[in-house]
Scaffold this motif. Structure first.
Motif, PDB file in Angstrom:
ATOM      1  N   GLY A 197      -1.716   1.053   4.329  1.00 12.59           N
ATOM      2  CA  GLY A 197      -0.452   1.433   3.697  1.00 12.59           C
ATOM      3  C   GLY A 197      -0.625   2.493   2.633  1.00 12.59           C
ATOM      4  O   GLY A 197       0.255   3.329   2.428  1.00 12.59           O
ATOM      5  N   GLY A 198      -1.797   2.467   1.965  1.00  9.15           N
ATOM      6  CA  GLY A 198      -2.059   3.453   0.929  1.00  9.15           C
ATOM      7  C   GLY A 198      -2.254   4.860   1.449  1.00  9.15           C
ATOM      8  O   GLY A 198      -2.286   5.822   0.666  1.00  9.15           O
TER       9      GLY A 198
ATOM     10  N   MET B 262      -2.812   9.080  -4.018  1.00  8.75           N
ATOM     11  CA  MET B 262      -3.643   7.988  -4.503  1.00  8.75           C
ATOM     12  C   MET B 262      -4.593   8.492  -5.585  1.00  8.75           C
ATOM     13  O   MET B 262      -5.330   9.465  -5.368  1.00  8.75           O
ATOM     14  CB  MET B 262      -4.451   7.382  -3.346  1.00  8.75           C
ATOM     15  CG  MET B 262      -5.125   6.075  -3.676  1.00  8.75           C
ATOM     16  SD  MET B 262      -3.977   4.726  -4.074  1.00  8.75           S
ATOM     17  CE  MET B 262      -3.130   4.530  -2.513  1.00  8.75           C
ATOM     18  N   PRO B 263      -4.615   7.873  -6.779  1.00  7.51           N
ATOM     19  CA  PRO B 263      -5.526   8.318  -7.841  1.00  7.51           C
ATOM     20  C   PRO B 263      -6.989   8.234  -7.400  1.00  7.51           C
ATOM     21  O   PRO B 263      -7.357   7.390  -6.582  1.00  7.51           O
ATOM     22  CB  PRO B 263      -5.245   7.326  -8.983  1.00  7.51           C
ATOM     23  CG  PRO B 263      -3.901   6.766  -8.686  1.00  7.51           C
ATOM     24  CD  PRO B 263      -3.767   6.752  -7.200  1.00  7.51           C
TER      25      PRO B 263
ATOM     26  N   GLY C 188       0.822  -1.211   0.000  1.00 13.34           N
ATOM     27  CA  GLY C 188       0.000   0.000   0.000  1.00 13.34           C
ATOM     28  C   GLY C 188       0.849   1.251   0.000  1.00 13.34           C
ATOM     29  O   GLY C 188       0.567   2.225  -0.708  1.00 13.34           O
ATOM     30  N   LEU C 189       1.921   1.231   0.786  1.00 14.34           N
ATOM     31  CA  LEU C 189       2.843   2.366   0.850  1.00 14.34           C
ATOM     32  C   LEU C 189       3.510   2.599  -0.508  1.00 14.34           C
ATOM     33  O   LEU C 189       3.631   3.747  -0.967  1.00 14.34           O
ATOM     34  CB  LEU C 189       3.885   2.082   1.927  1.00 14.34           C
ATOM     35  CG  LEU C 189       4.867   3.185   2.299  1.00 14.34           C
ATOM     36  CD1 LEU C 189       5.266   3.036   3.773  1.00 14.34           C
ATOM     37  CD2 LEU C 189       6.124   3.138   1.440  1.00 14.34           C
ATOM     38  N   LEU C 190       3.929   1.527  -1.165  1.00 12.35           N
ATOM     39  CA  LEU C 190       4.577   1.655  -2.480  1.00 12.35           C
ATOM     40  C   LEU C 190       3.602   2.160  -3.534  1.00 12.35           C
ATOM     41  O   LEU C 190       3.975   2.958  -4.410  1.00 12.35           O
ATOM     42  CB  LEU C 190       5.167   0.316  -2.907  1.00 12.35           C
ATOM     43  CG  LEU C 190       6.411  -0.144  -2.126  1.00 12.35           C
ATOM     44  CD1 LEU C 190       6.791  -1.561  -2.523  1.00 12.35           C
ATOM     45  CD2 LEU C 190       7.577   0.806  -2.377  1.00 12.35           C
ATOM     46  N   TYR C 191       2.354   1.707  -3.468  1.00 10.72           N
ATOM     47  CA  TYR C 191       1.352   2.203  -4.417  1.00 10.72           C
ATOM     48  C   TYR C 191       1.284   3.724  -4.363  1.00 10.72           C
ATOM     49  O   TYR C 191       1.337   4.402  -5.385  1.00 10.72           O
ATOM     50  CB  TYR C 191      -0.029   1.625  -4.104  1.00 10.72           C
ATOM     51  CG  TYR C 191      -0.210   0.170  -4.483  1.00 10.72           C
ATOM     52  CD1 TYR C 191       0.442  -0.389  -5.580  1.00 10.72           C
ATOM     53  CD2 TYR C 191      -1.049  -0.658  -3.743  1.00 10.72           C
ATOM     54  CE1 TYR C 191       0.271  -1.718  -5.922  1.00 10.72           C
ATOM     55  CE2 TYR C 191      -1.228  -1.996  -4.077  1.00 10.72           C
ATOM     56  CZ  TYR C 191      -0.572  -2.518  -5.173  1.00 10.72           C
ATOM     57  OH  TYR C 191      -0.741  -3.833  -5.504  1.00 10.72           O
TER      58      TYR C 191
ATOM     59  N   VAL D 123       5.370   5.513  -4.570  1.00  4.65           N
ATOM     60  CA  VAL D 123       6.263   5.214  -5.686  1.00  4.65           C
ATOM     61  C   VAL D 123       5.482   5.105  -6.990  1.00  4.65           C
ATOM     62  O   VAL D 123       5.689   5.886  -7.926  1.00  4.65           O
ATOM     63  CB  VAL D 123       7.053   3.907  -5.423  1.00  4.65           C
ATOM     64  CG1 VAL D 123       7.954   3.581  -6.613  1.00  4.65           C
ATOM     65  CG2 VAL D 123       7.882   4.027  -4.147  1.00  4.65           C
ATOM     66  N   ILE D 124       4.558   4.160  -7.049  1.00  3.59           N
ATOM     67  CA  ILE D 124       3.836   3.914  -8.294  1.00  3.59           C
ATOM     68  C   ILE D 124       2.954   5.094  -8.675  1.00  3.59           C
ATOM     69  O   ILE D 124       2.893   5.497  -9.843  1.00  3.59           O
ATOM     70  CB  ILE D 124       3.000   2.624  -8.180  1.00  3.59           C
ATOM     71  CG1 ILE D 124       3.932   1.425  -7.978  1.00  3.59           C
ATOM     72  CG2 ILE D 124       2.134   2.417  -9.421  1.00  3.59           C
ATOM     73  CD1 ILE D 124       3.225   0.116  -7.728  1.00  3.59           C
TER      74      ILE D 124
END
Length: 382
Positions: free
Chosen positions: A338-339, A77-78, A65-68, A71-72
């Protein structure tokens, strides 16, 4: 424009993409990544990712969730996934209610008054110490509240349980979890060595780590490292029942810290008036805590069959199913958590939460050992 949030069913259609991402992530972790970690070798070491670094689906879910987010998706968050990640918080609350299926009131009685007194005393002492240090260090009130229960009870579960009641951000929960896991990795390695050097019995060692180590998983690991045998009276059976006693105090600790948080928080209006205790109880008491206690009551009444406390009958199929579902529910909820972790916020927060956690963690760990040695003749095994 109304300030009320839309209901669950109105949010659900827009939340589906985010929920789908969360579910797919956890399915991949549990069905493919965890089995791979359990059989992989690195530099000739057997299973270092699980045995040495203690990676599991919970930590991997939070990391994903953190990486989403950071990083990504570049730090935000979109919109297409945002509502799903917000709605995942309900999964965490549902999982907390289901935690009640782990415990019965009869197990508490068997421990004896001395164990209950010690466990309760350490929980209360730790909460008071964290609240005092939080004020001394000028720490954010929500951050202090989450750390108070995380450090006093069982780490991750207590931090997650407290967060929605005290308006905590995901970064607050992340800091609490990071502090506990970092301190816990150290205690898992040194505790068995200390126990053997001091010649502790399984009863004394289990009582010590069941009180002094911060996280439930770390208690289990440290107990088995001291004595790998699993049977009534061994280190793991003692440590786990003492740890369960701590976990049972989650609703009481959440209630106490929630009252502390809102009693000292100014209202949003310009008058700066503080709400009375009656208003706090009516408006802010977390409903999921009541659900947790109701679940403990039904479990104690045998509604789900035998619980599976060590030394007793094995857990019923219903209890096993509840615990399996609970693992998945917590996994989904913590990917969502995480997000909401923003690395920029963590950087801005500084190292104060970690400093507070280390001070409290060491104090609790050492004091628990001293107390157990002083009262070793009064400890009761089950």
């Amino acid at each position: 424009m109304s300030s009320e949030s839309p209901g669950f069913f109105r949010q659900l259609p827009s939340a589906l993409p985010g929920l789908a991402l969360i579910i797919i992530t956890m399915v991949v972790i549990r069905l493919w990544v965890e089995p791979w970690m359990a059989h992989t070798k690195v530099f000739g070491m057997e299973k270092p990712l699980t045995d040495a670094f203690h990676l599991n689906y919970i930590l991997l879910g939070i990391l994903c969730g953190l990486l989403y987010r950071n990083v990504i998706f570049g730090g935000k968050m979109p919109e297409i996934f945002s509502n799903g990640f917000k709605l995942s918080r309900l999964m965490i609350k549902a999982g907390i209610i289901m935690l009640g299926s782990l415990y019965t009131f009869s197990a508490i009685v068997q421990l004896g008054s001395m164990a209950i007194f010690l466990i309760g005393g350490f929980v209360i002492m730790t909460i008071i110490m964290v609240l005092w240090l939080g004020k001394l260090f000028g720490l954010d009130r929500s951050m202090t509240a989450v750390l108070a229960n995380a450090l006093s009870i069982c780490g991750v579960s207590a931090a997650v349980a407290t967060a929605p009641a005290v308006e905590a951000k995901a970064s607050h929960v992340a800091y609490a979890i990071a502090t506990i896991l970092g301190f816990g990795i150290l205690t898992m390695f040194i505790s068995p060595f200390i126990g053997h050097v001091l010649g502790l019995t399984d009863l004394q060692y289990g009582a010590w780590i069941g009180t002094g180590i911060l996280n439930s998983g770390q208690v289990l690991a440290a107990a088995l490292a001291f004595n790998p045998n699993v049977a009534p009276g061994t280190a793991v059976s003692i440590a786990e029942i003492w740890n369960i006693m701590r976990v049972i105090s989650i609703p009481f600790a959440v209630f106490a810290v929630t009252v502390w948080y809102w009693a000292g928080k100014d209202e949003a209006d310009s008058t700066g008036k503080k709400k009375g205790l009656g208003t706090l109880l009516a408006e802010k008491f977390p409903v999921f805590v009541i659900g947790f206690m109701v679940m403990v009551f039904f479990t104690s009444m045998g509604a789900f069959g035998d619980v599976g406390i060590k030394g007793g009958p094995p857990a019923s199929e219903t209890i096993k199913t509840l615990r399996l579902v609970m693992q998945w529910v917590f996994g989904f909820g913590l990917v969502g958590l995480g997000g909401f972790i923003d690395i920029k916020e963590l950087r801005q927060a500084g190292g104060t939460p970690l400093k507070l956690g280390i001070i409290v963690g060491i104090t609790k760990y050492v004091l628990a050992l001293v107390v157990v040695l002083l009262l070793k003749d009064y400890l009761v095994s089950i």
